[in-house]
Design a protein around this motif. Sequence first.
Motif, PDB file in Angstrom:
ATOM      1  N   ILE A   1       0.853  -1.194   0.000  1.00 11.38           N
ATOM      2  CA  ILE A   1       0.000   0.000   0.000  1.00 11.38           C
ATOM      3  C   ILE A   1       0.884   1.237   0.000  1.00 11.38           C
ATOM      4  CG2 ILE A   1      -1.860   1.221   1.201  1.00 11.38           C
ATOM      5  CD1 ILE A   1      -2.415  -1.472   2.676  1.00 11.38           C
ATOM      6  N   ASN A   2       0.682   2.114  -0.961  1.00 10.37           N
ATOM      7  CA  ASN A   2       1.523   3.320  -1.080  1.00 10.37           C
ATOM      8  C   ASN A   2       3.003   2.952  -1.131  1.00 10.37           C
ATOM      9  OD1 ASN A   2      -0.819   4.873  -0.950  1.00 10.37           O
ATOM     10  ND2 ASN A   2      -0.653   5.187   1.261  1.00 10.37           N
ATOM     11  N   ASP A   3       3.314   1.884  -1.879  1.00 15.18           N
ATOM     12  CA  ASP A   3       4.702   1.416  -2.052  1.00 15.18           C
ATOM     13  C   ASP A   3       5.339   0.938  -0.752  1.00 15.18           C
ATOM     14  OD1 ASP A   3       4.760   1.908  -4.824  1.00 15.18           O
ATOM     15  OD2 ASP A   3       5.209   4.027  -4.486  1.00 15.18           O
ATOM     16  N   LYS A   4       4.538   0.534   0.203  1.00 16.65           N
ATOM     17  CA  LYS A   4       5.039   0.003   1.468  1.00 16.65           C
ATOM     18  C   LYS A   4       4.384  -1.343   1.742  1.00 16.65           C
ATOM     19  CE  LYS A   4       5.068   1.089   6.442  1.00 16.65           C
ATOM     20  NZ  LYS A   4       4.694   2.108   7.460  1.00 16.65           N
ATOM     21  N   ASP A   5       5.183  -2.333   2.104  1.00 14.67           N
ATOM     22  CA  ASP A   5       4.642  -3.671   2.371  1.00 14.67           C
ATOM     23  C   ASP A   5       4.067  -3.757   3.779  1.00 14.67           C
ATOM     24  OD1 ASP A   5       5.718  -6.334   0.458  1.00 14.67           O
ATOM     25  OD2 ASP A   5       6.111  -4.268  -0.128  1.00 14.67           O
ATOM     26  N   TRP A   6       2.985  -4.522   3.873  1.00 16.31           N
ATOM     27  CA  TRP A   6       2.308  -4.719   5.158  1.00 16.31           C
ATOM     28  C   TRP A   6       1.978  -6.196   5.362  1.00 16.31           C
ATOM     29  CZ3 TRP A   6       1.240  -0.804   8.638  1.00 16.31           C
ATOM     30  CH2 TRP A   6       1.370   0.508   8.168  1.00 16.31           C
ATOM     31  N   VAL A   7       2.217  -6.684   6.574  1.00 13.52           N
ATOM     32  CA  VAL A   7       1.655  -7.955   7.043  1.00 13.52           C
ATOM     33  C   VAL A   7       0.474  -7.565   7.927  1.00 13.52           C
ATOM     34  CG1 VAL A   7       2.004  -9.922   8.566  1.00 13.52           C
ATOM     35  CG2 VAL A   7       3.759  -9.317   6.900  1.00 13.52           C
ATOM     36  N   ILE A   8      -0.727  -7.984   7.531  1.00 15.18           N
ATOM     37  CA  ILE A   8      -1.941  -7.446   8.151  1.00 15.18           C
ATOM     38  C   ILE A   8      -2.646  -8.507   8.995  1.00 15.18           C
ATOM     39  CG2 ILE A   8      -4.175  -6.381   7.697  1.00 15.18           C
ATOM     40  CD1 ILE A   8      -2.973  -5.278   5.092  1.00 15.18           C
ATOM     41  N   PRO A   9      -2.790  -8.262  10.294  1.00 18.70           N
ATOM     42  CA  PRO A   9      -3.475  -9.224  11.172  1.00 18.70           C
ATOM     43  C   PRO A   9      -4.973  -9.208  10.951  1.00 18.70           C
ATOM     44  CG  PRO A   9      -2.953  -7.233  12.401  1.00 18.70           C
ATOM     45  CD  PRO A   9      -2.359  -7.061  11.038  1.00 18.70           C
ATOM     46  N   MET A  10      -5.575 -10.389  10.993  1.00 19.44           N
ATOM     47  CA  MET A  10      -7.028 -10.502  10.822  1.00 19.44           C
ATOM     48  C   MET A  10      -7.561 -11.540  11.808  1.00 19.44           C
ATOM     49  SD  MET A  10      -7.282 -10.457   6.626  1.00 19.44           S
ATOM     50  CE  MET A  10      -9.022 -10.009   6.545  1.00 19.44           C
ATOM     51  N   ALA A  11      -8.501 -11.132  12.638  1.00 20.81           N
ATOM     52  CA  ALA A  11      -9.159 -12.051  13.564  1.00 20.81           C
ATOM     53  C   ALA A  11     -10.551 -12.328  13.005  1.00 20.81           C
ATOM     54  CB  ALA A  11      -9.247 -11.441  14.953  1.00 20.81           C
ATOM     55  N   VAL A  12     -10.751 -13.551  12.516  1.00 21.23           N
ATOM     56  CA  VAL A  12     -12.001 -13.853  11.824  1.00 21.23           C
ATOM     57  C   VAL A  12     -12.222 -15.362  11.802  1.00 21.23           C
ATOM     58  CG1 VAL A  12     -10.882 -13.929   9.548  1.00 21.23           C
ATOM     59  CG2 VAL A  12     -13.316 -13.387   9.700  1.00 21.23           C
ATOM     60  N   GLU A  13     -13.497 -15.764  11.820  1.00 23.16           N
ATOM     61  CA  GLU A  13     -13.828 -17.188  11.844  1.00 23.16           C
ATOM     62  C   GLU A  13     -14.333 -17.705  10.506  1.00 23.16           C
ATOM     63  OE1 GLU A  13     -17.775 -15.671  11.519  1.00 23.16           O
ATOM     64  OE2 GLU A  13     -15.942 -14.917  12.444  1.00 23.16           O
ATOM     65  N   GLU A  14     -14.634 -16.809   9.570  1.00 20.43           N
ATOM     66  CA  GLU A  14     -15.266 -17.238   8.317  1.00 20.43           C
ATOM     67  C   GLU A  14     -14.238 -17.770   7.316  1.00 20.43           C
ATOM     68  OE1 GLU A  14     -17.984 -15.348   4.723  1.00 20.43           O
ATOM     69  OE2 GLU A  14     -18.248 -14.596   6.764  1.00 20.43           O
ATOM     70  N   THR A  15     -14.551 -18.905   6.747  1.00 19.52           N
ATOM     71  CA  THR A  15     -13.705 -19.565   5.770  1.00 19.52           C
ATOM     72  C   THR A  15     -13.412 -18.674   4.561  1.00 19.52           C
ATOM     73  OG1 THR A  15     -14.606 -21.708   6.405  1.00 19.52           O
ATOM     74  CG2 THR A  15     -13.585 -21.577   4.245  1.00 19.52           C
ATOM     75  N   SER A  16     -12.187 -18.729   4.084  1.00 18.31           N
ATOM     76  CA  SER A  16     -11.751 -18.154   2.803  1.00 18.31           C
ATOM     77  C   SER A  16     -11.453 -16.658   2.809  1.00 18.31           C
ATOM     78  CB  SER A  16     -12.761 -18.440   1.676  1.00 18.31           C
ATOM     79  OG  SER A  16     -12.880 -19.821   1.463  1.00 18.31           O
ATOM     80  N   ILE A  17     -11.828 -15.937   3.851  1.00 15.87           N
ATOM     81  CA  ILE A  17     -11.617 -14.492   3.854  1.00 15.87           C
ATOM     82  C   ILE A  17     -10.138 -14.144   3.759  1.00 15.87           C
ATOM     83  CG2 ILE A  17     -11.722 -12.444   5.336  1.00 15.87           C
ATOM     84  CD1 ILE A  17     -14.497 -13.325   6.202  1.00 15.87           C
ATOM     85  N   VAL A  18      -9.325 -14.750   4.603  1.00 13.08           N
ATOM     86  CA  VAL A  18      -7.894 -14.422   4.635  1.00 13.08           C
ATOM     87  C   VAL A  18      -7.215 -14.860   3.341  1.00 13.08           C
ATOM     88  CG1 VAL A  18      -5.716 -14.788   5.856  1.00 13.08           C
ATOM     89  CG2 VAL A  18      -7.845 -14.577   7.150  1.00 13.08           C
ATOM     90  N   ALA A  19      -7.539 -16.068   2.875  1.00 14.28           N
ATOM     91  CA  ALA A  19      -6.923 -16.578   1.643  1.00 14.28           C
ATOM     92  C   ALA A  19      -7.278 -15.703   0.446  1.00 14.28           C
ATOM     93  CB  ALA A  19      -7.374 -18.018   1.394  1.00 14.28           C
ATOM     94  N   ALA A  20      -8.553 -15.331   0.325  1.00 18.41           N
ATOM     95  CA  ALA A  20      -8.978 -14.492  -0.799  1.00 18.41           C
ATOM     96  C   ALA A  20      -8.309 -13.131  -0.752  1.00 18.41           C
ATOM     97  CB  ALA A  20     -10.493 -14.337  -0.785  1.00 18.41           C
TER      98      ALA A  20
ATOM     99  N   LEU B   1      -1.778  -0.310  -5.485  1.00 13.38           N
ATOM    100  CA  LEU B   1      -2.782  -0.051  -4.466  1.00 13.38           C
ATOM    101  C   LEU B   1      -2.336   1.154  -3.655  1.00 13.38           C
ATOM    102  CD1 LEU B   1      -5.321  -0.863  -2.802  1.00 13.38           C
ATOM    103  CD2 LEU B   1      -3.845  -2.447  -1.526  1.00 13.38           C
ATOM    104  N   THR B   2      -3.166   2.190  -3.620  1.00 16.07           N
ATOM    105  CA  THR B   2      -2.839   3.400  -2.872  1.00 16.07           C
ATOM    106  C   THR B   2      -3.969   3.727  -1.914  1.00 16.07           C
ATOM    107  OG1 THR B   2      -3.780   4.793  -4.624  1.00 16.07           O
ATOM    108  CG2 THR B   2      -1.406   4.355  -4.717  1.00 16.07           C
ATOM    109  N   ALA B   3      -3.645   4.520  -0.889  1.00 15.57           N
ATOM    110  CA  ALA B   3      -4.658   4.904   0.092  1.00 15.57           C
ATOM    111  C   ALA B   3      -4.267   6.212   0.742  1.00 15.57           C
ATOM    112  CB  ALA B   3      -4.812   3.810   1.152  1.00 15.57           C
ATOM    113  N   ASN B   4      -5.264   6.917   1.253  1.00 19.99           N
ATOM    114  CA  ASN B   4      -5.010   8.116   2.043  1.00 19.99           C
ATOM    115  C   ASN B   4      -6.134   8.305   3.036  1.00 19.99           C
ATOM    116  OD1 ASN B   4      -7.007  10.383   1.010  1.00 19.99           O
ATOM    117  ND2 ASN B   4      -6.276   9.278  -0.809  1.00 19.99           N
ATOM    118  N   ALA B   5      -5.803   8.892   4.172  1.00 17.94           N
ATOM    119  CA  ALA B   5      -6.787   9.131   5.225  1.00 17.94           C
ATOM    120  C   ALA B   5      -6.649  10.557   5.726  1.00 17.94           C
ATOM    121  CB  ALA B   5      -6.607   8.139   6.372  1.00 17.94           C
ATOM    122  N   SER B   6      -7.756  11.133   6.097  1.00 17.19           N
ATOM    123  CA  SER B   6      -7.761  12.508   6.591  1.00 17.19           C
ATOM    124  C   SER B   6      -7.392  12.545   8.067  1.00 17.19           C
ATOM    125  CB  SER B   6      -9.152  13.117   6.400  1.00 17.19           C
ATOM    126  OG  SER B   6     -10.115  12.399   7.163  1.00 17.19           O
TER     127      SER B   6
END
Length: 453
Positions: free
Chosen positions: A87-106, A120-125
């Motif tokens: 994101i914005n030319d920076k790599d991220w390992v993103i934690p996800m706490a979730v029970e539903e199948t396939s979300i993380v893989a997708a 992929l770019t992003a900005n926040a105010s």
Amino acid sequence: MEDLQKRNDGQKQKVDKPAARTSRFPGFYKLDIWERLDKLGEWFPLTTKEKWLLKNETLKAEKADLMVENVIGVFGMPLAVALNFRINDKDWVIPMAVEETSIVAACGHIAKLVRENGSLTANASHAIMEGQVQLVKVPDIDRAVKDILEAKDRLLKLANKQDRTLVSLGGGAKDLTCRRLETASGPMLIIHLAVDVVDAMGANAVNTMVETLGPVLGEIAKGEVVLQIISNLCDKAIARARFEMDPACLGSKEMSGARVAERIIQAYHFADADPYRAATHNKGIMNGVDAVLLATGNDWRAVEAGMHAYAARTGRYRSLSSYRLENGKLIGEIEVPVAVGVVGGVTKLHPGVELILRLMGMPSRRELAEVIASVGLIQNLGALRALVTEGIQEGHMTLHARNVAYSAGAFGDAAIKVADQMIQEGRIRFDRARELVKKLIIQKQPEDGNGED
């Protein structure tokens, strides 16, 4: 605000990231949990104790007892990481706490496609949160508005006296506005207090400020104060994400990438025009958003409420994301209100949340909001791609079959055998899983009997 002060003083343990570090971990899903934790050590230095904490027990009952009432235990959720995000030319390992199948893989798969075939770019105010004071029985609303706005500077100073630390960090009450609201109870005067909460979610600070101002505003307006509370529709704390990619990579055996992209756009148009579809479309976005919010100790209920309200801001509930083709590229965009914090609250009480934020490199509130918007958009693209090609069930099939097998009493290699058989038959049902488990038990019994003789 003590945590916020420490963060501002540079005590947030920023992790130095080598330029060559990447969130691409090929074959990560094939590893067992300990091997995955060891692999994460290449991204972030994890001690043996921290690895054990992540794998076994990030929150003890004694700590949980300090967080809510009537605690009887701790309820676990799968904690995973989504890889491949850039994101914005920076790599991220993103934690996800979730029970539903396939979300993380997708999520990880689509992030890989985007990074290899686009960007992929992003900005926040700034983190501007608003508190509301509700006044009723105001005899002259126009006069009250005039008097309140004339007292604005004095009112803002009074609000800022409630949190001097926040003000010292550049935050605090920044503006105050009034609006007349026609309701079934008659006309009301609603006052909005805009507060820059810096890196906190800000609920406590904002609520303290509006509760302090409420009686003063009531006196100025000669009205009755009913509510003094933060609003979760934080439309002054907006996060946006955008991807641009070559659609060719979205193709399947039966369908070209260009055709898939065209169908994704048609699916988006359906969601944007129909609230029945929009509800499920936006739920797909929340699959990613909520998982990150939960893993980072944020109030997912508040963010969900704000996002759904934002989806209806035009007077009709619509899609939070949008898609179009431009110069041969598929472009996806999302714009959502994101009220998150990286200091205070659960981050101080929950040792797992503190560790997870360090694993992310101690992001600022703005960075975390950008990550959340990006994950929501990528998750949405993954769901739409599945829907317009093989259908949503195909992607869920393997893990769902294993879950059914586990529920039927199969474990380890037996669960894999049962799941594979059900997939082959196209009959992923609990009753069929039970039949297959019984067959495996019968087949095994003679072997056990021979061993005893």
